[in-house]
Write an enzyme that holds these catalytic residues in place. Structure first.
Site, mmCIF file in Angstrom:
data_model
loop_
_atom_site.group_PDB
_atom_site.id
_atom_site.type_symbol
_atom_site.label_atom_id
_atom_site.label_comp_id
_atom_site.label_asym_id
_atom_site.label_seq_id
_atom_site.Cartn_x
_atom_site.Cartn_y
_atom_site.Cartn_z
ATOM 1 N N PHE A 133 0.867 -1.181 0.000
ATOM 2 C CA PHE A 133 0.000 0.000 0.000
ATOM 3 C C PHE A 133 0.907 1.235 0.000
ATOM 4 O O PHE A 133 1.775 1.375 0.876
ATOM 5 C CB PHE A 133 -0.882 -0.026 1.247
ATOM 6 C CG PHE A 133 -2.021 0.945 1.198
ATOM 7 C CD1 PHE A 133 -3.222 0.604 0.593
ATOM 8 C CD2 PHE A 133 -1.894 2.213 1.747
ATOM 9 C CE1 PHE A 133 -4.278 1.500 0.547
ATOM 10 C CE2 PHE A 133 -2.941 3.112 1.707
ATOM 11 C CZ PHE A 133 -4.137 2.758 1.100
ATOM 12 N N ASP A 204 2.132 -4.486 9.009
ATOM 13 C CA ASP A 204 0.931 -3.692 8.782
ATOM 14 C C ASP A 204 -0.250 -4.671 8.741
ATOM 15 O O ASP A 204 -0.287 -5.581 7.901
ATOM 16 C CB ASP A 204 1.063 -2.924 7.466
ATOM 17 C CG ASP A 204 -0.116 -2.000 7.222
ATOM 18 O OD1 ASP A 204 -1.252 -2.378 7.591
ATOM 19 O OD2 ASP A 204 0.080 -0.925 6.632
ATOM 20 N N TYR A 229 -11.183 0.841 10.661
ATOM 21 C CA TYR A 229 -12.391 1.105 9.860
ATOM 22 C C TYR A 229 -12.615 0.104 8.743
ATOM 23 O O TYR A 229 -13.593 0.189 8.039
ATOM 24 C CB TYR A 229 -12.365 2.530 9.285
ATOM 25 C CG TYR A 229 -11.114 2.873 8.497
ATOM 26 C CD1 TYR A 229 -10.982 2.499 7.164
ATOM 27 C CD2 TYR A 229 -10.070 3.554 9.100
ATOM 28 C CE1 TYR A 229 -9.842 2.805 6.452
ATOM 29 C CE2 TYR A 229 -8.922 3.867 8.396
ATOM 30 C CZ TYR A 229 -8.813 3.490 7.074
ATOM 31 O OH TYR A 229 -7.674 3.782 6.384
ATOM 32 N N LYS A 230 -11.700 -0.850 8.573
ATOM 33 C CA LYS A 230 -11.896 -1.872 7.536
ATOM 34 C C LYS A 230 -12.669 -3.037 8.161
ATOM 35 O O LYS A 230 -13.842 -2.901 8.444
ATOM 36 C CB LYS A 230 -10.557 -2.261 6.926
ATOM 37 C CG LYS A 230 -9.983 -1.108 6.085
ATOM 38 C CD LYS A 230 -8.574 -1.330 5.598
ATOM 39 C CE LYS A 230 -8.118 -0.109 4.801
ATOM 40 N NZ LYS A 230 -6.666 -0.004 4.707
ATOM 41 N N ARG A 374 -11.771 -6.171 -6.896
ATOM 42 C CA ARG A 374 -11.446 -6.671 -5.565
ATOM 43 C C ARG A 374 -12.725 -6.902 -4.771
ATOM 44 O O ARG A 374 -13.590 -6.034 -4.712
ATOM 45 C CB ARG A 374 -10.565 -5.626 -4.893
ATOM 46 C CG ARG A 374 -9.757 -6.100 -3.728
ATOM 47 C CD ARG A 374 -8.872 -4.979 -3.243
ATOM 48 N NE ARG A 374 -9.666 -3.867 -2.741
ATOM 49 C CZ ARG A 374 -9.251 -3.026 -1.788
ATOM 50 N NH1 ARG A 374 -8.061 -3.178 -1.256
ATOM 51 N NH2 ARG A 374 -10.012 -2.041 -1.381
HETATM 52 C C1 LIG Z 1 -6.036 1.315 4.628
HETATM 53 C C2 LIG Z 1 -4.557 1.240 4.738
HETATM 54 C C3 LIG Z 1 -3.815 2.309 5.257
HETATM 55 C C4 LIG Z 1 -4.500 3.574 5.680
HETATM 56 O O1 LIG Z 1 -3.628 4.580 6.078
HETATM 57 P P1 LIG Z 1 -4.151 5.868 6.850
HETATM 58 O O2 LIG Z 1 -2.916 6.614 7.143
HETATM 59 O O3 LIG Z 1 -4.875 5.404 8.086
HETATM 60 O O4 LIG Z 1 -5.070 6.625 5.928
HETATM 61 C C5 LIG Z 1 -2.443 2.135 5.389
HETATM 62 N N1 LIG Z 1 -1.828 0.990 5.010
HETATM 63 C C6 LIG Z 1 -2.516 -0.050 4.479
HETATM 64 C C7 LIG Z 1 -1.823 -1.320 4.086
HETATM 65 C C8 LIG Z 1 -3.892 0.049 4.316
HETATM 66 O O5 LIG Z 1 -4.578 -0.972 3.799
#
Ligand SMILES: *Cc1c(COP(=O)(O)O)cnc(C)c1O
Length: 415
Positions: A133, A204, A229-230, A374
């Site tokens: 990500f 992560d 929030y996921k 997805r």
């Molecule tokens: C959703 C997600 C984020 C979100 O980052 P924010 O800083 O909270 O907006 C970060 N890393 C991964 C792998 C994600 O899936």
């Protein structure tokens, strides 16, 4: 311990039968779902728990509206980063005092990466994976830029890890489940390999927390970040969480030394003294109204057996993969259960309009550039029959060519 297994259904009738005996079926009443929608995007924004509106309303009307400033003590507001962290801890295999709720994933990663580099003074390389990500990679770039000789190295694939694990590597940061492909990494094995090379490991957990059982303690993980929030359903942009192994808590130094990480925030001293324990990883107080959403959803998660979630998740993803294969589609998610998270990604050159056409039919998935459709599977509020019907709808959208309509080809700001 043997994992509960669910026989993958091969007809709609078998799906209905499985739903009738599903040990998690009662959880559906805990969520408010839009009428007629099959929601396959809980990996991106989890649905609204039924108890959340009341908790948010009470926080606004009573705690803020009536009790005002006295709420800090009266309703334990100052304790929330800790108490909510302790309630997330069992979901990720951590103990009390090892998880706090604060900030966003990016900010928490900034804090932990910097702390990790400081713990390995002779080493200045951060290793990540190129397809991670992007925010994780951007933060690694930002952090290493602050250290003399610092560099962020992006591996083409995690398979190249050994070739790069030399004595310049301070820390490795990886996603346990890949946000695009749904690939699940072996946390214990990789962490051990990184440790053998003298480096630290940050995981992560954004796409694994709430999707499968995680054991940070047994895997000897140094640090972890995750979002709420996921899969955890705390609400749009709710704060993240971070984990620090007890062995690092008194020695690690994070750079965002705000007043909530101070030993005595309300002593209002002019110099910084870190709190002992996990508290030093706080910076500010997290947004309280968003924490109300987290408080509500964790009441549900307290009742959840993650082994059952995992068993149903694997059966659902396998069912969807089989149906996609039967449609001749290119599934990029690993077929082996131990290498799969709780989502399925399908490659299609016209993935974007196909997903839009599916959404119009009430099947809500998403699209990740350049060509991945997805679909996330959340066992607490999805049935096997819905998974079957979603795959059926996908087949119909493709066979009819309805995705070619112009309205499906106009892109919104968020895909
Ligand atoms: C959703 C997600 C984020 C979100 O980052 P924010 O800083 O909270 O907006 C970060 N890393 C991964 C792998 C994600 O899936």
């Amino acid at each position: 311990m043997s994992e509960p297994r669910v026989q993958v259904p091969s007809s709609r009738e078998q799906c209905l039968a499985l739903d009738a005996t599903d040990p998690l079926a009662a959880f559906r009443a805990e969520y408010l779902l839009p009428e007629g929608a099959v929601y396959l995007d809980g990996n991106s924004l989890g649905v609204l728990p039924a108890r959340t509106p009341e908790t948010v309303r009470r926080t606004v009307e009573q705690e803020w509206g009536q009790d005002l400033i006295t709420s800090w003590n009266k309703h334990g507001w100052t304790e929330f980063p800790y108490t909510l962290g302790d309630r997330i801890a069992p979901l990720v295999g951590a103990g009390p005092g090892e998880v706090v709720v604060c900030d966003s994933v990016s900010v928490n990663l900034f804090k932990l990466l910097t702390a990790a580099l400081r713990l390995r003074p002779g080493r200045r390389t951060v290793l990540g994976e190129r397809d991670s990500f992007p925010t994780d990679l951007y933060i690694a770039e930002g952090v290493t830029g602050l250290f003399e000789g610092g560099r962020s190295v992006l591996l083409p694939s995690v398979d190249d890890l050994d070739a790069h694990l030399d004595d310049s590597v301070a820390v490795v940061v990886l996603s346990q489940v890949d946000y695009r492909t749904g690939r699940l990494l072996d946390m214990a094995e990789i962490t051990a390999r990184v440790h053998r090379a003298g480096a630290l490991m940050i995981w992560d957990l954004c796409h694994s927390a709430g999707a499968l059982p995680i054991d940070l303690t047994a895997c000897d993980v140094d640090f972890a970040v995750g979002c709420t929030y996921k899969y955890l359903n705390a609400g749009p942009c709710a704060p993240g969480f971070l984990y620090v192994a007890p062995r690092h808590q008194e020695v690690a130094e994070q750079p965002l030394t705000g007043w909530f990480g101070h030993a005595e925030p309300f002593a209002f001293e002019s110099g910084y003294r870190p709190a002992s324990g996990i508290g030093r990883f706080l910076t500010s107080f997290p947004p309280l109204l968003a924490l109300a959403g987290l408080r509500a959803t964790l009441e549900v998660w307290e009742k959840v057996d993650l082994e059952l979630v995992r068993a149903k998740s694997l059966a659902m993803t396998e069912l969807f993969i089989e149906r996609c294969r039967a449609l001749g589609l290119d599934v990029v998610t690993p077929a082996e259960p131990e290498r799969r998270g709780s989502q399925v990604a399908v490659r299609h050159p016209d993935g974007y309009p196909v997903v839009q056409a599916l959404i119009e039919r009430g099947v809500i998935g998403d699209f990740r550039a350049p060509d991945l459709m997805r679909f996330g599977f959340t066992p607490l509020y999805l049935s096997y029959t819905e998974v079957w019907d979603a795959a059926q709808a996908l087949g119909e959208v493709l066979a009819s060519g309805e995705w070619r309509a112009e309205r499906f080809n106009v892109r919104g700001a968020v895909t």
